[in-house]
Design an enzyme around this catalytic site. Structure first.
Site, PDB file in Angstrom:
ATOM      1  N   ARG A 144     -11.412 -12.534   8.391  1.00 16.47           N
ATOM      2  CA  ARG A 144     -10.002 -12.183   8.249  1.00 16.47           C
ATOM      3  C   ARG A 144      -9.625 -12.283   6.778  1.00 16.47           C
ATOM      4  O   ARG A 144     -10.186 -13.086   6.028  1.00 16.47           O
ATOM      5  CB  ARG A 144      -9.120 -13.121   9.072  1.00 16.47           C
ATOM      6  CG  ARG A 144      -7.651 -12.690   9.065  1.00 16.47           C
ATOM      7  CD  ARG A 144      -6.703 -13.743   9.603  1.00 16.47           C
ATOM      8  NE  ARG A 144      -5.323 -13.258   9.528  1.00 16.47           N
ATOM      9  CZ  ARG A 144      -4.251 -13.995   9.789  1.00 16.47           C
ATOM     10  NH1 ARG A 144      -4.384 -15.269  10.131  1.00 16.47           N
ATOM     11  NH2 ARG A 144      -3.034 -13.473   9.686  1.00 16.47           N
ATOM     12  N   HIS A 145      -8.669 -11.479   6.378  1.00 13.87           N
ATOM     13  CA  HIS A 145      -8.163 -11.553   5.006  1.00 13.87           C
ATOM     14  C   HIS A 145      -7.541 -12.922   4.729  1.00 13.87           C
ATOM     15  O   HIS A 145      -7.319 -13.723   5.646  1.00 13.87           O
ATOM     16  CB  HIS A 145      -7.127 -10.452   4.768  1.00 13.87           C
ATOM     17  CG  HIS A 145      -5.955 -10.531   5.717  1.00 13.87           C
ATOM     18  ND1 HIS A 145      -4.948 -11.466   5.597  1.00 13.87           N
ATOM     19  CD2 HIS A 145      -5.657  -9.799   6.820  1.00 13.87           C
ATOM     20  CE1 HIS A 145      -4.065 -11.305   6.562  1.00 13.87           C
ATOM     21  NE2 HIS A 145      -4.474 -10.302   7.336  1.00 13.87           N
TER      22      HIS A 145
ATOM     23  N   ARG B 214      -1.211 -14.178   3.099  1.00  9.06           N
ATOM     24  CA  ARG B 214      -0.458 -12.989   2.689  1.00  9.06           C
ATOM     25  C   ARG B 214       1.043 -13.215   2.802  1.00  9.06           C
ATOM     26  O   ARG B 214       1.504 -14.200   3.391  1.00  9.06           O
ATOM     27  CB  ARG B 214      -0.849 -11.799   3.559  1.00  9.06           C
ATOM     28  CG  ARG B 214      -0.409 -11.911   5.026  1.00  9.06           C
ATOM     29  CD  ARG B 214      -0.590 -10.583   5.729  1.00  9.06           C
ATOM     30  NE  ARG B 214      -0.321 -10.600   7.161  1.00  9.06           N
ATOM     31  CZ  ARG B 214       0.876 -10.361   7.704  1.00  9.06           C
ATOM     32  NH1 ARG B 214       1.935 -10.162   6.918  1.00  9.06           N
ATOM     33  NH2 ARG B 214       1.026 -10.359   9.022  1.00  9.06           N
TER      34      ARG B 214
ATOM     35  N   ARG C 190      -4.581  -6.003   1.397  1.00  8.79           N
ATOM     36  CA  ARG C 190      -4.957  -7.411   1.535  1.00  8.79           C
ATOM     37  C   ARG C 190      -6.401  -7.588   1.997  1.00  8.79           C
ATOM     38  O   ARG C 190      -7.050  -8.568   1.631  1.00  8.79           O
ATOM     39  CB  ARG C 190      -3.996  -8.131   2.480  1.00  8.79           C
ATOM     40  CG  ARG C 190      -3.898  -7.561   3.883  1.00  8.79           C
ATOM     41  CD  ARG C 190      -2.880  -8.356   4.695  1.00  8.79           C
ATOM     42  NE  ARG C 190      -2.658  -7.835   6.036  1.00  8.79           N
ATOM     43  CZ  ARG C 190      -1.745  -6.934   6.360  1.00  8.79           C
ATOM     44  NH1 ARG C 190      -0.993  -6.419   5.401  1.00  8.79           N
ATOM     45  NH2 ARG C 190      -1.582  -6.538   7.605  1.00  8.79           N
TER      46      ARG C 190
ATOM     47  N   HIS D 298      -8.871  -8.262  10.224  1.00  7.93           N
ATOM     48  CA  HIS D 298      -7.615  -8.954  10.505  1.00  7.93           C
ATOM     49  C   HIS D 298      -7.803  -9.996  11.605  1.00  7.93           C
ATOM     50  O   HIS D 298      -8.866 -10.058  12.235  1.00  7.93           O
ATOM     51  CB  HIS D 298      -6.563  -7.930  10.938  1.00  7.93           C
ATOM     52  CG  HIS D 298      -6.401  -6.795   9.982  1.00  7.93           C
ATOM     53  ND1 HIS D 298      -5.391  -6.747   9.042  1.00  7.93           N
ATOM     54  CD2 HIS D 298      -7.135  -5.658   9.804  1.00  7.93           C
ATOM     55  CE1 HIS D 298      -5.502  -5.632   8.334  1.00  7.93           C
ATOM     56  NE2 HIS D 298      -6.558  -4.963   8.772  1.00  7.93           N
ATOM     57  N   ASP D 299      -6.755 -10.784  11.842  1.00  5.17           N
ATOM     58  CA  ASP D 299      -6.828 -11.764  12.927  1.00  5.17           C
ATOM     59  C   ASP D 299      -7.022 -11.069  14.269  1.00  5.17           C
ATOM     60  O   ASP D 299      -7.773 -11.533  15.126  1.00  5.17           O
ATOM     61  CB  ASP D 299      -5.579 -12.652  12.951  1.00  5.17           C
ATOM     62  CG  ASP D 299      -4.271 -11.867  12.992  1.00  5.17           C
ATOM     63  OD1 ASP D 299      -4.295 -10.632  12.807  1.00  5.17           O
ATOM     64  OD2 ASP D 299      -3.210 -12.503  13.201  1.00  5.17           O
TER      65      ASP D 299
END
Length: 423
Positions: free
Chosen positions: A47-48, A51, A116, A290-291
Site C-alpha cells: 500500500r502507498h 496521504r 501517491r 492501495h488498502d
C-alpha cells in the site's frame, strides 16, 4: 512547499549516506530460507504511504485545500519516509539475492495511476537501490502504469458490468442487511451531521467509507475533529468501514472479477519461473497499490484478518525451491514495522509452504480465463431477456387488439372496388 521538498531531499541524502556506510555489513537475512527453501521469485504488493484527504463530506471543517498544502490525495513527507524505510528493509531481506545495481532483467514495478502510489514506489526504490558509491545519483528505475479506468489489476476500477450487478445484489442479501440494520441509527446520525446530500444517501457504503477515511486522516494530522464525531469515531465507524471493505469481495464471483486479474498475474509469473519460461527471467515483481487492493487479495485468498490495511503494509508471495527439489510458496504479511512479518497459510494448502501446484489449484476458481468476456456476460443475458420480454409484450398487445376487434365485429370489409377498415 519549497521548504518541504528541501526537507525531503535532505532526508534522502542523509538516509542514503547511512545506507552506503552500512551496505558492506548487510547480509541476506531471509528468515524462511533455511526451513522452507531458497528464494527463487517474489511478488510484492504494498500500500502507498501516509496521504492527505482525497474526498470528504460536505460539513468537513478541513475540506479547504489550505489544510493540505501537498494537495488532495497526495503522499506526505511521512508517507515518503515510510516507503523509504520499507525499501531499506526489503534490501536487507533480499540482499545477496537481489543485485545492488538495478537491471530490468531483475525487477519489474507496476503502480496504479495515482500520484501517491507512484511516489511511494519511487521512495521505496530509493531504499531498495541506494547509491553504490558516495555522491552518486540514486539509480533511475522505471515504474509502469495504465490509466485508472483501464486498470483491472491494482486500481481495480475498469468497468465490469457483472461485478456491478453482484455488488448491487449482495447489498440486498439478508445477512448484509442484518449487519447494517444494527447500525441504522448510527448511519442516520452520520448522514445528518455530515450533511449528506440525497445523492450521497443513495450510496451509503461509499459515503460512510469517505467519512471514515477523512476522519482517520485528519486525526493523524492532529486536527481537532468536530464534537459530533465523538459518538461514532473511531467506533463503531471503524467496524462499519471494515465491513464496507469486505463487501467488495463478498462472494466468489466478486472475488474472481475483482482480484482475478491480479491473482492471474502472480500465479502465471510463478509457474513461468518454475518452468523456465519467464522472459525476462526476473526475480522480483512489485505492485504499488492501495488498502483496497491488499484487503481484497487477502480476502480472496482466504487469509484476511478483518483488520484495516495500514500505510506501507506489504504482502510478500515468495516462490521457493526446497531441499527436496519442489517449488513451494510462502505468503508473508508485514503490516507493522515493530513485528516480524506474519507467515500465513492459505486455506486448502497442507502447509504454510504450499506446493505451487497445490496453490494454483486452490486459486484457479478465482482466476478468470477471459476477464472481459466474463464481465459482460450479464449484459448479453440482459439484452436477450429484454428482447424476449418486449416481443412477449408486443405479441400480447396484438392478440388483445385482434380479440377486441372480433368482439366488436370491427373486421375487414371487402368491396368490389375497394376495401377499408372500421374501428
Amino acid at each position: 512547499m519549497r521548504r518541504q521538498y528541501q526537507t525531503i531531499e535532505m532526508y534522502r541524502i542523509i538516509a542514503a549516506l547511512i545506507c552506503i556506510c552500512n551496505v558492506g555489513n548487510i547480509v541476506s537475512v531471509d528468515p524462511l530460507a533455511e526451513e522452507y527453501g531458497k528464494l527463487v521469485f517474489s511478488s510484492l504488493l504494498y500500500r502507498h504511504g501516509d496521504r492527505s484527504i482525497e474526498n470528504t463530506y460536505p460539513m468537513d471543517p478541513y475540506a479547504n485545500k489550505s489544510y493540505w498544502p501537498m494537495g488532495f490525495g497526495q503522499l506526505t513527507l511521512t508517507g515518503i519516509e515510510e516507503h523509504y524505510e520499507l525499501g531499506v528493509w526489503l534490501r536487507k531481506r533480499y540482499s545477496g539475492w537481489l543485485p545492488e545495481v538495478y537491471s530490468t532483467e531483475d525487477i519489474y514495478i507496476r503502480s496504479s495511476d495515482y500520484d501517491r502510489t507512484i511516489m511511494s514506489a519511487e521512495a521505496n526504490l530509493d531504499g531498495l537501490y541506494p547509491p553504490v558509491e558516495p555522491k552518486k545519483w540514486n539509480q533511475l528505475i522505471p515504474i509502469h502504469t495504465v490509466p485508472k479506468l483501464q486498470d483491472n489489476v491494482l486500481a481495480m476500477s475498469e468497468a465490469c458490468p457483472l461485478y456491478s450487478q453482484e455488488l448491487e445484489k449482495i447489498q440486498n442479501d439478508e445477512d448484509v442487511q442484518s449487519f447494517y440494520a444494527q447500525f441504522s441509527s448510527v448511519i442516520k446520525y452520520i448522514f445528518n451531521n455530515a450533511g449528506a446530500t440525497m445523492e450521497e444517501k443513495s450510496k451509503p457504503i461509499y459515503f460512510i467509507t469517505t467519512v471514515f477515511q477523512a476522519l482517520t486522516i485528519e486525526s493523524k494530522f492532529n486536527y481537532t475533529l468536530p464534537d459530533w464525531t465523538k459518538r461514532i469515531f473511531p467506533e463503531p465507524l471503524t467496524t462499519i468501514a471494515i465491513k464496507n471493505y469486505e463487501l467488495s469481495t463478498h462472494n466468489n464471483i466478486m472475488k474472481r472479477l475483482k482480484c482475478g486479474p491480479l491473482l492471474k498475474d502472480i500465479v502465471t509469473h510463478m509457474n513461468e519461473k518454475k518452468h523456465g519460461s519467464l522472459n525476462p527471467n526476473r526475480k522480483l515483481w512489485i505492485y504499488s497499490g492501495h488498502d483496497t487492493t491488499i484487503y481484497s487479495l487477502l480476502n480472496t485468498m482466504g487469509i484476511n484478518n478483518n483488520l484495516l490495511v495500514p500505510y506501507a503494509a506489504v504482502l510478500m508471495i515468495e516462490l521457493r525451491l526446497n531441499n527436496t527439489g519442489n517449488y513451494v510458496v510462502t505468503v508473508s504479511y508485514r503490516n507493522t514495522s515493530i513485528h516480524d512479518p506474519y507467515l500465513l497459510q492459505v486455506p486448502g494448502c497442507d502447509s504454510v509452504a504450499c506446493d505451487l501446484d497445490q496453490l494454483t489449484e486452490v486459486l484457479i476458481p478465482f482466476i478468470p480465463n477471459d476477464w472481459d468476456t466474463e464481465c459482460k456476460i450479464n449484459v448479453k443475458n440482459n439484452t436477450s431477456e429484454l428482447l424476449i420480454f418486449f416481443l412477449g409484450v408486443i405479441s400480447a398487445i396484438v392478440i388483445i387488439l385482434i380479440l377486441y376487434a372480433i368482439a366488436n365485429k370491427r373486421i375487414l370489409h371487402y368491396g368490389k372496388r375497394s376495401y377499408y377498415y372500421t374501428f
